[in-house]
Design a protein around this motif. Sequence first.
Motif, short mmCIF file in Angstrom:
data_model
loop_
_atom_site.label_atom_id
_atom_site.label_comp_id
_atom_site.label_asym_id
_atom_site.label_seq_id
_atom_site.Cartn_x
_atom_site.Cartn_y
_atom_site.Cartn_z
N LEU A 1 76.80 -9.51 25.48
CA LEU A 1 76.27 -10.56 26.36
C LEU A 1 75.12 -10.06 27.23
N VAL A 2 74.91 -8.73 27.27
CA VAL A 2 73.80 -8.23 28.09
C VAL A 2 72.46 -8.78 27.60
N TRP A 3 72.35 -9.08 26.32
CA TRP A 3 71.09 -9.59 25.78
C TRP A 3 70.74 -10.94 26.42
N SER A 4 71.71 -11.84 26.46
CA SER A 4 71.45 -13.15 27.06
C SER A 4 71.32 -13.07 28.57
N LYS A 5 72.09 -12.17 29.19
CA LYS A 5 72.04 -12.05 30.64
C LYS A 5 70.70 -11.48 31.12
N LEU A 6 70.12 -10.59 30.34
CA LEU A 6 68.90 -9.90 30.75
C LEU A 6 67.63 -10.46 30.13
N THR A 7 67.76 -11.43 29.24
CA THR A 7 66.57 -12.05 28.65
C THR A 7 65.95 -13.02 29.64
N LYS A 8 64.66 -12.84 29.92
CA LYS A 8 63.94 -13.74 30.81
C LYS A 8 63.21 -14.78 29.98
N THR A 9 63.18 -15.99 30.47
CA THR A 9 62.51 -17.08 29.75
C THR A 9 61.26 -17.49 30.51
N THR A 10 60.14 -17.53 29.80
CA THR A 10 58.88 -17.92 30.44
C THR A 10 58.84 -19.44 30.63
N LEU A 11 57.83 -19.90 31.33
CA LEU A 11 57.66 -21.34 31.55
C LEU A 11 57.37 -22.08 30.25
N ASP A 12 56.99 -21.34 29.21
CA ASP A 12 56.78 -21.95 27.89
C ASP A 12 58.04 -21.93 27.04
N GLY A 13 59.15 -21.47 27.63
CA GLY A 13 60.40 -21.43 26.88
C GLY A 13 60.52 -20.24 25.95
N ILE A 14 59.69 -19.25 26.14
CA ILE A 14 59.70 -18.05 25.28
C ILE A 14 60.60 -17.00 25.94
N GLY A 15 61.56 -16.49 25.17
CA GLY A 15 62.46 -15.48 25.69
C GLY A 15 61.85 -14.08 25.60
N ILE A 16 61.99 -13.32 26.68
CA ILE A 16 61.53 -11.92 26.68
C ILE A 16 62.76 -11.04 26.80
N LYS A 17 63.11 -10.37 25.72
CA LYS A 17 64.32 -9.56 25.71
C LYS A 17 64.16 -8.34 26.59
N VAL B 1 42.86 4.52 25.65
CA VAL B 1 43.54 4.14 24.41
C VAL B 1 43.25 2.68 24.12
N ALA B 2 42.77 2.39 22.93
CA ALA B 2 42.55 1.00 22.54
C ALA B 2 43.89 0.35 22.23
N ASP B 3 44.12 -0.80 22.81
CA ASP B 3 45.36 -1.55 22.60
C ASP B 3 46.60 -0.68 22.83
N PRO B 4 46.78 -0.17 24.04
CA PRO B 4 47.92 0.73 24.29
C PRO B 4 49.28 0.08 24.10
N ALA B 5 49.35 -1.24 24.22
CA ALA B 5 50.64 -1.92 24.04
C ALA B 5 50.90 -2.29 22.59
N GLY B 6 49.88 -2.13 21.74
CA GLY B 6 50.03 -2.50 20.33
C GLY B 6 51.11 -1.69 19.64
N GLY B 7 51.91 -2.35 18.83
CA GLY B 7 52.98 -1.67 18.11
C GLY B 7 54.30 -1.66 18.85
N ALA B 8 54.27 -1.91 20.16
CA ALA B 8 55.52 -2.02 20.90
C ALA B 8 56.25 -3.28 20.44
N TYR B 9 57.50 -3.14 20.05
CA TYR B 9 58.23 -4.26 19.46
C TYR B 9 58.20 -5.50 20.35
N ALA B 10 58.52 -5.32 21.63
CA ALA B 10 58.61 -6.46 22.53
C ALA B 10 57.25 -7.12 22.74
N VAL B 11 56.19 -6.32 22.84
CA VAL B 11 54.85 -6.88 23.06
C VAL B 11 54.35 -7.61 21.82
N GLU B 12 54.59 -7.04 20.65
CA GLU B 12 54.16 -7.71 19.41
C GLU B 12 54.89 -9.04 19.24
N LYS B 13 56.17 -9.05 19.56
CA LYS B 13 56.95 -10.29 19.46
C LYS B 13 56.45 -11.33 20.46
#
Length: 554
Positions: free
Chosen positions: A56-72, A354-366
């Motif tokens: 249940l930690v996944w649902s408890k800690l997932t934040k939802t944006t104003l667009d309804g997008i979940g950020i794990k 570094v070009a695109d330093p966040a690129g490849g990070a699972y959460a950022v790509e999602k």
Amino acid sequence: MTVEGGLDEPEELEPAQGSLDLASPEDVWTAADWEREAAAVLRKARRLGEEDADQLVWSKLTKTTLDGIGIKPLGTPEDLAGLETSGRPTRQGDWDIRAYADGRQAKLANEEALVDLDGGVTSLWLRVDADTDLDTLLDRVLLDLAPVVFDGADPATTAGYLKDRELHPETNLGVPAADATGDVARAAQKLEVRGFVVDATTVHDRGASDAQELGWSMAAGAAYLRTLADAGLSVDEAASLVEFRYAATDEQFPTIAKLRAARRLWARVLELSKASESTMRLHAVTSRPMMSKYDPWVNMLRTTVAAFAAGAGGADSVTVLPFDSPLGRPDAFGRRIARNTSHLLIDESHVAQVADPAGGAYAVEKLTDDLARAAWDVFGRLDDGEDLDAEIAATVAKREAEIAKRKRPITGLTEFPNLDEVLPERAPTDEWDDVRRYGASFEALRDEPAETPVFLATLGTVAQHTARATFATNLLAAGGIRAAAGEHDGERVVCLVGTDAAYDESGAETAAELRSNGAEWVIVAGKPRDWADDSCAMGVDALDFLNRTREKLA
């Protein structure tokens, strides 16, 4: 939606001679291990029960944006499955440090601009009007070295002024894309500069979400391409003349994702328009609505996070608005801090190396993919002739509700307010008349502080009542209400603070005694009690509570 261009596979590197292993063989952790450790923390915080499953930690800690997008809370390789977009930012190296100035006071703005340029700013963004003296405004500005982006200028007047001058190619006549014409485009081409801006901060300032801001910008960009195509320009010519402007907020990962998504979206628009290239000039500006008038020093932190996110997200130019902007025209200190924010990020933190330093990070790509798809849906509706006003209004209402309940805390305003602070004095300006700051409702209460305090009646020892006394004092201060302690001297509104056990033992008796001494409205800090008229606790609609309390004080 699919965008051409995927992520390159990383090259396999041979380990350096004498290198050390980063982990021992037994130092292997699984998702279940993380769930167990995270669940233990949540149980201590009473956000999970002893019988609740660790998952249940996944649902408890997932934040939802104003667009309804979940950020794990944690990115995993599974996040890359099913992505529909791809691409990477094109900026490599340092971003352009762009200072903003209100050029309608030409002499003052010129002085500000010259100081900024001497301090390391690399371009200028200047607001002008029909009466602006460009000779005075741009006196001693080396236009071949420092590109200038105009805002509000008459393009014919600006083009006439710039004629026969050596100009930096990133100079921009600054005409809104909605007002694009073939004549302005050809004038810009003749000067070998840009001519137009798709300024998505205009809808951001109205309260739009990230997806709405992106979708609006794509609709504006597509309409711009059609206009110039009808005027005889090719898609490539039109695309080379426009710059996009977005707001960067202190929500770090959504801002990074928004700017990365913007490039993917525009690349797709250009692909569908049969363009031969898919480049995008992207200007990020620290958000106006996120800034607060009260405790303005916190704006330095907000704009630092926003500038970092803008740079990491691939912005070509970044404007950090001075921390004192909500108070009026910024002073020299505010402007210096603003420009040095980018210098610190670039030269000391090396964020731009570094070009695109966040690129490849699972959460950022999602998150980038989710945001791009949501924005494409908004774009589709707008392109079909629908209006965005109702959607923005719904977003504003949702954000306001979360701020009112302090689920979106604003430090210095809804959290940790200081009623004794002395605000810096700044010259008045109309720059922010069309901006509704996220904390505007709380600022309105602070603008007219309550004339009488709420009496704080404490039960038990200091150790027993301190937590709730601090909570109630801060909550009241967020509405411009002081809390008075000591002996009750007939104050009409009182707030009892103590433990639940103290309330059970003597709460009713204390409330009755206070009423006999002149109290007309009794509040309890904690859950509602039948002997109290009102209550305040975590999760309360603070704005509603504060307005009720102020009515009783009045």
